[in-house]
Design a protein around this motif. Sequence first.
Motif, PDB file in Angstrom:
ATOM      1  N   GLY A 175       0.765  -1.391  -0.247  1.00  0.00           N
ATOM      2  CA  GLY A 175      -0.024  -0.134   0.133  1.00  0.00           C
ATOM      3  C   GLY A 175       0.684   1.185   0.053  1.00  0.00           C
ATOM      4  N   GLN A 176      -0.004   2.337   0.428  1.00  0.00           N
ATOM      5  CA  GLN A 176       1.236   3.697   0.042  1.00  0.00           C
ATOM      6  C   GLN A 176       2.363   3.719   1.233  1.00  0.00           C
ATOM      7  N   ASN A 177       2.977   4.184   0.791  1.00  0.00           N
ATOM      8  CA  ASN A 177       4.517   4.278   1.966  1.00  0.00           C
ATOM      9  C   ASN A 177       4.747   2.506   1.914  1.00  0.00           C
ATOM     10  N   ARG A 178       4.551   1.861   1.026  1.00  0.00           N
ATOM     11  CA  ARG A 178       4.828   0.248   1.023  1.00  0.00           C
ATOM     12  C   ARG A 178       4.160  -0.444   2.351  1.00  0.00           C
ATOM     13  N   ASN A 179       3.414   0.007   2.867  1.00  0.00           N
ATOM     14  CA  ASN A 179       2.763  -0.347   4.685  1.00  0.00           C
ATOM     15  C   ASN A 179       1.658  -1.791   3.827  1.00  0.00           C
ATOM     16  N   SER A 180       2.528  -2.624   4.962  1.00  0.00           N
ATOM     17  CA  SER A 180       1.678  -4.069   4.739  1.00  0.00           C
ATOM     18  C   SER A 180       0.923  -4.282   4.761  1.00  0.00           C
ATOM     19  N   GLY A 181       0.779  -3.029   6.252  1.00  0.00           N
ATOM     20  CA  GLY A 181      -1.025  -3.520   6.417  1.00  0.00           C
ATOM     21  C   GLY A 181      -2.068  -2.871   5.705  1.00  0.00           C
ATOM     22  N   LYS A 182      -1.625  -2.753   4.640  1.00  0.00           N
ATOM     23  CA  LYS A 182      -2.828  -1.855   3.983  1.00  0.00           C
ATOM     24  C   LYS A 182      -2.305  -2.353   2.616  1.00  0.00           C
ATOM     25  N   ASP A 183      -1.556  -3.984   2.279  1.00  0.00           N
ATOM     26  CA  ASP A 183      -1.856  -4.003   0.474  1.00  0.00           C
ATOM     27  C   ASP A 183      -3.009  -3.913   0.202  1.00  0.00           C
ATOM     28  N   ILE A 184      -3.004  -4.167  -1.583  1.00  0.00           N
ATOM     29  CA  ILE A 184      -3.936  -3.834  -1.955  1.00  0.00           C
ATOM     30  C   ILE A 184      -3.492  -5.110  -3.572  1.00  0.00           C
ATOM     31  N   VAL A 185      -5.104  -5.659  -3.660  1.00  0.00           N
ATOM     32  CA  VAL A 185      -5.067  -7.199  -4.236  1.00  0.00           C
ATOM     33  C   VAL A 185      -5.008  -6.846  -5.601  1.00  0.00           C
ATOM     34  N   TYR A 186      -4.922  -7.250  -6.969  1.00  0.00           N
ATOM     35  CA  TYR A 186      -5.683  -6.687  -8.617  1.00  0.00           C
ATOM     36  C   TYR A 186      -5.609  -7.555  -9.025  1.00  0.00           C
ATOM     37  N   TYR A 187      -7.191  -8.495  -9.304  1.00  0.00           N
ATOM     38  CA  TYR A 187      -7.186  -9.320  -9.935  1.00  0.00           C
ATOM     39  C   TYR A 187      -8.745  -9.325 -10.879  1.00  0.00           C
ATOM     40  N   LYS A 188      -8.716  -9.473 -12.271  1.00  0.00           N
ATOM     41  CA  LYS A 188      -9.711  -9.490 -12.954  1.00  0.00           C
ATOM     42  C   LYS A 188      -9.679  -7.982 -13.358  1.00  0.00           C
ATOM     43  N   LYS A 189     -10.548  -7.293 -13.103  1.00  0.00           N
ATOM     44  CA  LYS A 189     -10.756  -5.978 -13.375  1.00  0.00           C
ATOM     45  C   LYS A 189     -10.748  -5.355 -12.532  1.00  0.00           C
ATOM     46  N   GLN A 190     -10.758  -5.581 -10.935  1.00  0.00           N
ATOM     47  CA  GLN A 190     -10.777  -4.720  -9.820  1.00  0.00           C
ATOM     48  C   GLN A 190      -9.233  -5.169  -9.104  1.00  0.00           C
ATOM     49  N   SER A 191     -10.646  -4.687  -7.677  1.00  0.00           N
ATOM     50  CA  SER A 191      -8.320  -4.254  -7.132  1.00  0.00           C
ATOM     51  C   SER A 191      -9.756  -3.493  -5.303  1.00  0.00           C
TER      52      SER A 191
END
Length: 238
Positions: A163-179
């Motif tokens: 996530g922002q500031n490479r914060n592992s607590g706020k990871d973002i998952v991208y799949y299909k055409k969604q996040s």
Amino acid sequence: KIINPKMGEKFKHTKLAEKNALENIKLKNTSLDTHHKLLFGLKSLLTLNQLPKRIEVYDNSHTFGQQSVGVMIVVNQEGFETKSYRKFNIKFSQLDLQKSKLNDYYMLKEVLIRRFDKIGNEGEWSSPDIIIIDGGKGHLNIAKNIINKNKQNKIEVIAIAKGQNRNSGKDIVYYKKQSKLLSNKDDLSHFIQRIRDEAHRFAINSHRKRRARDAIKSVFDEIQGIGAKRKKILLHHF
């Protein structure tokens, strides 16, 4: 001799061993049930027809482009399948060596191309149901392009980015055409992060081993007929 005691100290030992075995079976079954629930969560997220049998997770590690290693770890319906873990020493393009050495996309592309060259082989190289990449939208698109070129359209791809500031607590998952922003309270989020972190651990360890091995190379390694003993004598002499 096979001893089957009916009383005394040895009988107590066998009963204790049986009790320990039953407790271990209970723990294993509980762990397996939890794992299947998490796989079911992935199935629902990606709207799959059945529970995934094979998940492959990819990551790479390097030191400013040196000793670059890409890795693949495998998760099956029982957990981590460590015997199927594989590492790929990145070979790089000779046309633009310096640029490719610092290009994360290039490394991922090379690893996936080499992996999918083996897609016809059953067993350890059987086709995955899901691929998870450590990266963002760009990594996702590279993986999808390679999958489509190999006519493996049924494979689903997930990219997981810090996530922002490479914060592992706020990871973002991208799949299909969604996040989707992963939640700290969500079991499925923890599962995806845990298998990503396992790939990261394996990548770092593989890179360190390669770096340590390269650190003790010498010109004698390239001369045919010189073994470890003769190499040591020559190094000592010169």
